[in-house]
Write an enzyme that holds these catalytic residues in place. Structure first.
Site, PDB file in Angstrom:
ATOM      1  N   THR A  18       7.633  59.799  53.185  1.00 11.86           N
ATOM      2  CA  THR A  18       6.946  59.095  52.336  1.00 11.86           C
ATOM      3  C   THR A  18       5.318  59.360  52.552  1.00 11.86           C
ATOM      4  OG1 THR A  18       8.306  57.211  52.851  1.00 11.86           O
ATOM      5  CG2 THR A  18       6.341  56.427  51.895  1.00 11.86           C
ATOM      6  N   ARG A  22       6.216  62.927  59.891  1.00 12.64           N
ATOM      7  CA  ARG A  22       5.911  61.972  61.027  1.00 12.64           C
ATOM      8  C   ARG A  22       7.352  61.945  61.904  1.00 12.64           C
ATOM      9  NH1 ARG A  22       3.542  56.499  58.235  1.00 12.64           N
ATOM     10  NH2 ARG A  22       2.068  57.665  57.158  1.00 12.64           N
ATOM     11  N   SER A 113      -0.272  56.757  60.968  1.00 11.92           N
ATOM     12  CA  SER A 113      -0.611  55.578  60.444  1.00 11.92           C
ATOM     13  C   SER A 113      -0.310  54.484  61.502  1.00 11.92           C
ATOM     14  CB  SER A 113       0.173  55.461  59.312  1.00 11.92           C
ATOM     15  OG  SER A 113      -0.435  54.109  58.318  1.00 11.92           O
ATOM     16  N   HIS A 114       0.644  53.656  61.082  1.00  7.64           N
ATOM     17  CA  HIS A 114       0.841  52.464  61.674  1.00  7.64           C
ATOM     18  C   HIS A 114       1.698  52.544  62.790  1.00  7.64           C
ATOM     19  CE1 HIS A 114       3.683  52.975  58.591  1.00  7.64           C
ATOM     20  NE2 HIS A 114       4.469  52.076  59.184  1.00  7.64           N
ATOM     21  N   LYS A 126      -0.300  65.379  57.416  1.00 10.81           N
ATOM     22  CA  LYS A 126       0.062  65.349  56.060  1.00 10.81           C
ATOM     23  C   LYS A 126      -1.217  66.249  55.261  1.00 10.81           C
ATOM     24  CE  LYS A 126      -1.939  61.300  54.245  1.00 10.81           C
ATOM     25  NZ  LYS A 126      -1.845  59.864  53.489  1.00 10.81           N
ATOM     26  N   ASP A 277      -4.824  49.233  59.835  1.00 14.81           N
ATOM     27  CA  ASP A 277      -4.062  49.871  61.034  1.00 14.81           C
ATOM     28  C   ASP A 277      -4.551  51.211  61.595  1.00 14.81           C
ATOM     29  OD1 ASP A 277      -4.293  51.527  58.834  1.00 14.81           O
ATOM     30  OD2 ASP A 277      -2.303  52.293  58.615  1.00 14.81           O
ATOM     31  N   ASP A 279      -4.807  54.315  61.109  1.00 20.48           N
ATOM     32  CA  ASP A 279      -5.591  55.390  60.272  1.00 20.48           C
ATOM     33  C   ASP A 279      -6.449  54.714  59.251  1.00 20.48           C
ATOM     34  OD1 ASP A 279      -3.337  54.703  58.552  1.00 20.48           O
ATOM     35  OD2 ASP A 279      -3.532  56.675  57.660  1.00 20.48           O
ATOM     36  N   ASP A 281      -5.817  52.738  56.581  1.00 16.31           N
ATOM     37  CA  ASP A 281      -5.813  52.635  55.355  1.00 16.31           C
ATOM     38  C   ASP A 281      -4.923  51.253  54.765  1.00 16.31           C
ATOM     39  OD1 ASP A 281      -3.111  53.533  56.138  1.00 16.31           O
ATOM     40  OD2 ASP A 281      -2.908  54.979  54.884  1.00 16.31           O
ATOM     41  N   ARG A 282      -4.307  50.593  55.613  1.00 18.18           N
ATOM     42  CA  ARG A 282      -3.826  49.402  55.542  1.00 18.18           C
ATOM     43  C   ARG A 282      -4.586  48.190  55.915  1.00 18.18           C
ATOM     44  NH1 ARG A 282       2.573  49.378  57.034  1.00 18.18           N
ATOM     45  NH2 ARG A 282       3.201  51.603  56.138  1.00 18.18           N
ATOM     46  N   THR A 344       7.867  53.860  46.125  1.00 21.92           N
ATOM     47  CA  THR A 344       7.060  53.770  47.496  1.00 21.92           C
ATOM     48  C   THR A 344       6.140  55.069  47.875  1.00 21.92           C
ATOM     49  OG1 THR A 344       8.386  51.900  48.240  1.00 21.92           O
ATOM     50  CG2 THR A 344       7.352  53.177  49.881  1.00 21.92           C
ATOM     51  N   GLU A 363       0.672  48.066  47.285  1.00 22.37           N
ATOM     52  CA  GLU A 363       1.816  48.110  47.587  1.00 22.37           C
ATOM     53  C   GLU A 363       2.574  47.017  48.462  1.00 22.37           C
ATOM     54  OE1 GLU A 363       3.864  52.287  48.475  1.00 22.37           O
ATOM     55  OE2 GLU A 363       1.832  52.237  49.349  1.00 22.37           O
ATOM     56  N   SER A 365       3.333  47.183  51.315  1.00 23.53           N
ATOM     57  CA  SER A 365       3.436  47.680  52.845  1.00 23.53           C
ATOM     58  C   SER A 365       1.947  47.561  53.188  1.00 23.53           C
ATOM     59  CB  SER A 365       3.899  49.051  52.989  1.00 23.53           C
ATOM     60  OG  SER A 365       3.266  49.888  52.065  1.00 23.53           O
ATOM     61  N   LYS A 376      -4.936  54.438  50.004  1.00 21.93           N
ATOM     62  CA  LYS A 376      -5.042  53.057  49.945  1.00 21.93           C
ATOM     63  C   LYS A 376      -6.166  52.822  51.018  1.00 21.93           C
ATOM     64  CE  LYS A 376      -0.848  52.627  53.109  1.00 21.93           C
ATOM     65  NZ  LYS A 376      -0.322  53.652  52.921  1.00 21.93           N
ATOM     66  N   ARG A 496      14.941  48.776  55.002  1.00 25.79           N
ATOM     67  CA  ARG A 496      13.599  47.594  54.464  1.00 25.79           C
ATOM     68  C   ARG A 496      14.638  46.775  53.332  1.00 25.79           C
ATOM     69  NH1 ARG A 496       9.576  49.077  57.052  1.00 25.79           N
ATOM     70  NH2 ARG A 496       8.543  51.224  56.802  1.00 25.79           N
TER      71      ARG A 496
HETATM   72  C1  G16 Z   1       3.112  54.942  53.927  1.00 25.74           C
HETATM   73  C2  G16 Z   1       2.836  55.469  52.524  1.00 25.74           C
HETATM   74  C3  G16 Z   1       3.050  53.939  51.708  1.00 25.74           C
HETATM   75  C4  G16 Z   1       4.246  53.449  52.019  1.00 25.74           C
HETATM   76  C5  G16 Z   1       4.527  53.136  53.362  1.00 25.74           C
HETATM   77  C6  G16 Z   1       5.906  52.516  53.571  1.00 25.74           C
HETATM   78  O1  G16 Z   1       2.038  54.088  54.647  1.00 25.74           O
HETATM   79  O2  G16 Z   1       1.612  55.796  52.496  1.00 25.74           O
HETATM   80  O3  G16 Z   1       2.886  54.385  50.253  1.00 25.74           O
HETATM   81  O4  G16 Z   1       4.319  52.266  51.262  1.00 25.74           O
HETATM   82  O5  G16 Z   1       4.376  54.438  54.189  1.00 25.74           O
HETATM   83  O6  G16 Z   1       6.686  53.489  53.476  1.00 25.74           O
HETATM   84  P1  G16 Z   1       8.311  53.526  54.087  1.00 25.74           P
HETATM   85  O7  G16 Z   1       8.671  52.105  53.390  1.00 25.74           O
HETATM   86  O8  G16 Z   1       8.911  54.691  53.243  1.00 25.74           O
HETATM   87  O9  G16 Z   1       8.202  53.186  55.464  1.00 25.74           O
HETATM   88  P2  G16 Z   1       1.367  54.516  55.736  1.00 25.74           P
HETATM   89  O10 G16 Z   1       0.164  53.546  56.012  1.00 25.74           O
HETATM   90  O11 G16 Z   1       2.171  54.584  56.819  1.00 25.74           O
HETATM   91  O12 G16 Z   1       0.665  55.656  55.594  1.00 25.74           O
END
Ligand code: G16
Length: 543
Positions: A18, A22, A113-114, A126, A277, A279, A281-282, A344, A363, A365, A376, A496
């Site tokens: 996504t 990772r 990220s998170h 990425k 979070d 990085d 962005d959340r 997503t 989103e 998320s 984001k 999910r």
């Molecule tokens: C990433 C993506 C988001 C996505 C989220 C959850 O966020 O940038 O667009 O909504 O993952 O994705 P999944 O449901 O596939 O785990 P982040 O904050 O992890 O970079």
């Protein structure tokens, strides 16, 4: 310094998900692993020769080492300039901003990220394109193809360079600019928001807590909220980034940021609270006694964005990922602007933003953002909320209640089943896909299915099509369930389940969320055989 061409053999599974690649940190730490992936990126984008690249990460374990590797490779591949955040730190939205502001050809962002950080936790990498956004699928697919056949990479026989000192240096023939990670980003925020109104808000005694969760946003939040806007010292909690996020899980949701949620539900609640979070962005938005779902937050921001100077002319349109609730669709309808439903992944918003079709996107998320960058942006969302609170002079709770009375309420929750056996999760999805066509007309408890499908996205800008982006089940009365497998997990599969039900204005707008969604949750479990297949009766996380 000598350019070395090193032989290598491809690693399995270097497929960007996504949001980039990772994996467990120890996987990234294997000799040659980062090198193979980075050379694949360079090969897939037509080489690094003469290019300007922004490089930075969220400071998690292995960030510093991986950046040095990437710098040596960029230099050996002929890059002209690398712009690096001091100490190797850049929040993801700040990296996106730097790419855009400095006219870079792209960037490499190091973050999971998170996800937790540490040698036994997660790491990620990425590539973002010249528009500042995550590479679209055409590029991530090309990178993956390269990873399958890569047999050599280029690097430089050179020592590490000092990333702690701001200024210009060189690595081989490549210039390296080490920049303050906060300055450009803070300047952009000042252009978008009414900082005088925010200063007045804090001067009036308005109270706030911002939980940086020991992650990269700490320095940004401290500089902007405390040093610039005059919020009292101590407004920013856990503001010093650490390699393992204080051994926490830097995901701003009611489970992982529970102390903050407990605080807003207590007698000592501040007027406003937020978290971001790993990085940056959340975001999570809270008011005294209330949690704002990300879907509602997007809708409220869309309805009120014009109150901030950067959006005073109104918004061109809004986009949300398919599993996100339809709350913002009702705002778009009222504003008579376009509304898009994308898969997503932030990368799907890029074309719409570049084409000027949308101004805001978000989103479920915990991601919201706008056309100011191509990621984001957690702190941006917090500042827009603050700007709205400063102008409307209402509490978060009252703004939300007012919103629901105007547009109705999309009760919404996401249930996550983490580290599920991957084969069982894949079987569940495959079997559900196979029976999608037969569900219409069937009833499960009090819920009758009126239609179901597998979501495909047709990008209206470049015409590309993305299939298999989640299974949708629509129920009579406007309820909906969506099931998909996460593309960011690193262990087994994360299933999910997204649940939603609409209540019109004038209806009961204050039911407890899980209660409001109980019947739909039960119907979805029955349809998918969730408990039997996963062995789980309760989700690990409910947002
Ligand atoms: C990433 C993506 C988001 C996505 C989220 C959850 O966020 O940038 O667009 O909504 O993952 O994705 P999944 O449901 O596939 O785990 P982040 O904050 O992890 O970079």
């Amino acid at each position: 310094m000598t350019i070395l061409t090193q032989r290598c053999t491809p690693f399995d599974g270097q497929k960007p998900g996504t949001s980039g690649l990772r994996k467990k940190t120890r996987i990234f730490m294997q000799p040659g692993y980062v090198e193979c992936f980075v050379q694949s990126i360079f090969n897939a984008i037509g080489g690094a020769e003469g290019k300007t690249l922004v490089i930075g990460g969220d400071g998690r374990y292995f960030n510093a080492e991986a950046i040095q590797t990437i710098l040596r490779m960029a230099a050996a591949n002929g890059a002209a300039l690398a712009i690096v955040g001091q100490g190797g730190l850049l929040s993801t939205p700040a990296a996106s901003n730097l790419i855009r502001q400095r006219g870079a050809d792209g960037g490499l962002i190091l973050s999971a990220s998170h996800n937790p950080g540490g040698i036994d936790a997660d790491f990620g990498l990425k590539f973002n394109s010249a528009n500042g956004g995550p590479a679209p699928e055409t590029i991530t697919n090309a990178i993956f193809e390269q990873t399958k056949t890569i047999d050599s990479y280029k690097t430089l026989d050179a020592p590490d360079i000092d990333l702690d000192r701001i200024g210009q240096t060189t690595l081989g023939d490549m210039r390296v600019a080490v920049v303050d990670p906060v300055t450009d980003y803070a300047a952009l925020m000042e252009e978008l928001f009414n900082f005088d109104a925010l200063r007045a808000l804090f001067a009036s005694g308005f109270t706030m807590k911002f939980d940086a969760m020991h992650a990269v946003t700490g320095p940004y939040a401290t500089a902007i909220l405390e040093d610039t806007l005059g919020a009292p010292a101590g407004t920013v909690l856990n503001g010093v980034p650490s390699v393992d996020f204080g051994k926490g899980h830097p995901d701003p949701n009611p489970i992982w940021a529970k102390p903050l949620v407990d605080l807003v539900m207590s007698d000592d609640a501040p007027d406003f609270a937020a978290a971001s979070d790993g990085d940056g962005d959340r975001n999570m938005i809270l008011g005294r006694g209330i949690y704002v779902t990300p879907s509602d937050s997007l809708a409220v921001l869309a309805a009120n964005a014009h109150l901030a100077p950067g959006y005073a002319r109104g918004i061109a349109g809004v986009a949300r990922s398919m599993p996100t609730s339809a709350a913002c669709d009702r705002v778009a309808e009222a504003l008579a602007v376009e509304c898009f439903e994308t898969p997503t992944g932030w990368k799907f918003f890029g074309n719409l933003l570049d084409a000027g079709r949308v101004t805001l996107c978000g989103e479920e998320s915990a991601g919201t953002g706008s056309d100011h960058v191509r990621e984001k942006d957690g702190l941006w969302a917090v500042l827009l909320w603050l700007n709205i609170l400063a102008v409307r002079k209402m509490s978060v709770r009252d703004i939300l209640q007012d919103h629901w009375r105007t547009y109705g309420r999309n009760y919404y929750s996401r249930h996550d089943y983490e580290a599920v056996d991957a084969a069982a999760a894949n079987d569940l999805m495959a079997d559900l896909t196979a029976k999608l066509d037969d569900l219409a007309g069937q009833s499960f408890g009090g819920c009758t299915v009126i239609g179901s499908d597998s979501f495909s996205y047709h990008d209206p800008v470049d015409g590309s099509v993305s299939h298999n982006q989640g299974l949708r089940i629509n129920f009579e009365g406007g309820g909906r369930a969506v099931l998909r497998l996460s593309g960011t997990g690193t262990e087994g599969a994360t299933l999910r389940v997204y649940l939603e039900r609409y209540e019109a204005p004038g209806g009961d707008l204050n039911i407890e969320t899980q209660e409001a969604l109980r019947e739909i949750a039960q119907a979805t479990a029955a349809i998918s055989g969730l408990a039997e297949r996963t062995g789980r009766t309760e989700p690990d996380v409910m947002t």
